[in-house]
Design an enzyme around this catalytic site. Structure first.
Site, PDB file in Angstrom:
ATOM      1  N   LEU A 127       0.838  -1.205   0.000  1.00 31.84           N
ATOM      2  CA  LEU A 127       0.000   0.000   0.000  1.00 31.84           C
ATOM      3  C   LEU A 127       0.880   1.264   0.000  1.00 31.84           C
ATOM      4  CD1 LEU A 127      -2.832   1.346   0.353  1.00 31.84           C
ATOM      5  CD2 LEU A 127      -2.537   1.091   2.821  1.00 31.84           C
ATOM      6  N   GLY A 242      -5.213  -6.760  10.217  1.00 30.69           N
ATOM      7  CA  GLY A 242      -3.751  -6.690  10.342  1.00 30.69           C
ATOM      8  C   GLY A 242      -3.320  -6.023  11.635  1.00 30.69           C
ATOM      9  N   LEU A 338      17.776  -4.788  33.727  1.00 31.15           N
ATOM     10  CA  LEU A 338      19.047  -5.494  33.571  1.00 31.15           C
ATOM     11  C   LEU A 338      20.264  -4.585  33.778  1.00 31.15           C
ATOM     12  CD1 LEU A 338      17.098  -7.681  32.302  1.00 31.15           C
ATOM     13  CD2 LEU A 338      19.010  -8.307  30.844  1.00 31.15           C
ATOM     14  N   GLY A 339      20.019  -3.291  33.951  1.00 27.93           N
ATOM     15  CA  GLY A 339      21.137  -2.382  34.180  1.00 27.93           C
ATOM     16  C   GLY A 339      22.079  -2.345  32.985  1.00 27.93           C
ATOM     17  N   GLY A 340      23.383  -2.285  33.243  1.00 28.76           N
ATOM     18  CA  GLY A 340      24.380  -2.135  32.174  1.00 28.76           C
ATOM     19  C   GLY A 340      24.315  -3.242  31.140  1.00 28.76           C
ATOM     20  N   GLU A 363       1.389  -0.259   9.884  1.00 32.82           N
ATOM     21  CA  GLU A 363      -0.053  -0.564   9.825  1.00 32.82           C
ATOM     22  C   GLU A 363      -0.882   0.524  10.514  1.00 32.82           C
ATOM     23  OE1 GLU A 363      -1.399  -4.496   9.851  1.00 32.82           O
ATOM     24  OE2 GLU A 363       0.471  -5.294   9.037  1.00 32.82           O
TER      25      GLU A 363
END
Ligand SMILES: Cc1cc2nc3c(=O)[nH]c(=O)nc-3n(C[C@H](O)[C@H](O)[C@H](O)COP(=O)(O)OP(=O)(O)OC[C@H]3O[C@@H](n4cnc5c(N)ncnc54)[C@H](O)[C@@H]3O)c2cc1C
Length: 379
Positions: A127, A242, A338-340, A363
């Protein structure tokens, strides 16, 4: 821990189990390598097709799985939790077969649908153009009527699976204005059709996104889907479905990021205790879990309305907005947890964060979803 899903049938439980098995054995071992090297996962879509996962929601009479949308979307979510690029391509494949299924003649369906739905052929949806993304009605690619067919000329852009797909559901101009757009089904090996080099994207590296160029490409009359001028209506109708696919992909990404954050937060200690036991971080993770549950609930609500043949366009836009914003926030917060190391490629959360961003854009950007939702609220 796998997501504890509420599913309507035993068959649906089996499908989720099958998908998890394929995710473990086929997708998981190769995803990191392909996303880093930006190489196409040859054979993966054929395997998904053989397992029946490329056409779950389409009717069985045409070779589809005959599953309710609420089941298909949860399968898609499971794939996305392992490999978003593959899940996006599966969702786009479904999107690209929708126009033929919903607007094609019996003859057209008999000719093309079984191949599309058997999983041996992959579809793409074309599209967008360089100047026509949100404003799809501004598209210019021309389909000029000739004796017995059309001649296609112009450029399309941003095609997921561009250059790789077996067929392209193309929207091109046959007249003036928004009622001057028509939908066509173009084979991948069409003479006069060529593709640009893959875009250098932030994420979804394993599946190419390209431009396409039509240079006097001649197609027969029977490749027109629906009526001349009906194209934009067809395009938007396909996008309602979609968008639900993208909401499910976003939810899968968010779930994967949450899982990784929870695991890490239960292992890492600071100040003599697990980091999840510091309330400041525990609350962040609680918000992440709530956002994932909210995202899943919104897409399931829209899917169940679709399954009951009720209007669901508004709910699809709400689901796309809520789930993709949740994915962006949850994946960003997972990096924080998770830090660094969260900022390195040693863990998947940095990839999830890059992948989440696109779900807010394609979309229909989330600004466009808000437009749709606001219009539905206007009396
Ligand atoms: C990786 C990727 C894959 C894609 N895959 C496909 C595909 O398979 N097939 C396909 O056809 N297209 C695909 N697209 C195209 C995608 O759908 C468009 O990029 C998207 O619709 C936005 O269009 P645009 O990029 O032209 O941005 P624009 O429309 O130029 O928008 C730019 C900014 O303006 C905002 N904006 C625009 N209009 C309004 C408004 N009226 N009100 C408020 N804000 C507005 C937008 O939200 C956005 O923030 C893909 C794109 C990418 C990046």
């Amino acid at each position: 821990m796998p997501v504890d899903r509420l599913l309507p049938t035993e068959e649906a439980h089996d499908l989720i189990a099958l998908t998890r098995d394929i995710a473990d054995k086929v997708l998981d071992p190769i995803v990191d390598e392909h996303e880093k090297s930006e190489t196409y996962p040859e054979g993966v879509f054929a395997q998904l097709g053989e397992a029946g996962l490329l056409s779950l929601p389409q009717p069985e009479e045409w070779g589809g799985g005959g599953q309710p949308y609420e089941v298909y979307l949860q399968v898609l979510e499971e794939i996305a939790a392992r490999w978003a690029a593959v899940a996006v391509a599966v969702s786009v494949h479904s999107l690209s077969s929708h126009p033929l299924l919903a607007f094609g003649t019996e003859e057209q369906k008999q000719r093309w649908l079984p191949q599309m739905l058997s999983g041996t052929q992959i579809g793409a949806y074309s599209l967008s153009e360089p100047q026509a993304g949100s404003d799809a009605a501004a598209l210019r690619c021309a389909a000029t009527k000739t004796d017995g067919g059309y001649v296609l000329n112009g450029a399309k852009s941003w095609i997921t699976h561009g250059g790789r797909a077996d067929f392209y559901t193309l929207f091109a101009r046959t007249g003036e204005g928004s009622r001057g757009i028509s939908c066509f089904l173009v084979p991948g090996d069409q003479a006069g059709l060529s593709f640009g080099k893959p875009e250098e994207k932030m994420g979804l590296h394993a599946v190419p996104t390209t431009s396409a160029f039509y240079d006097n490409a001649r197609i027969d009359d029977d490749r027109l889907i629906g009526d001349e001028g009906q194209g934009l209506q067809i395009a938007f109708s396909a996008l309602d479905s979609g968008r639900l696919g993208i909401a499910a992909v976003a939810t899968g990404l968010a779930q994967a990021a949450l899982d990784e954050a929870v695991k890490y937060a239960n292992e890492r200690t600071t100040f003599g205790r697990k980091i999840i036991d510091h309330q400041g971080l525990g609350f962040l993770i609680a918000d992440m879990a709530a956002a994932v549950a909210g995202a899943r609930a919104t897409y399931l609500d829209a899917a169940r309305r679709r399954d009951l043949n009720q209007p669901y366009s508004q709910q699809a836009s709400v689901a796309k907005l809520v789930a993709t914003d949740a994915a962006m926030k949850v994946t960003t917060d997972a990096v924080q947890v998770l830090g660094g190391v969260g900022y390195t490629r040693d863990f998947r959360v940095e990839r999830y964060m890059r992948e989440a961003k696109i779900t807010q854009i394609f979309e229909g950007t989330n600004q466009i979803q808000r437009l749709v939702i606001a219009r539905g609220l206007t009396s």
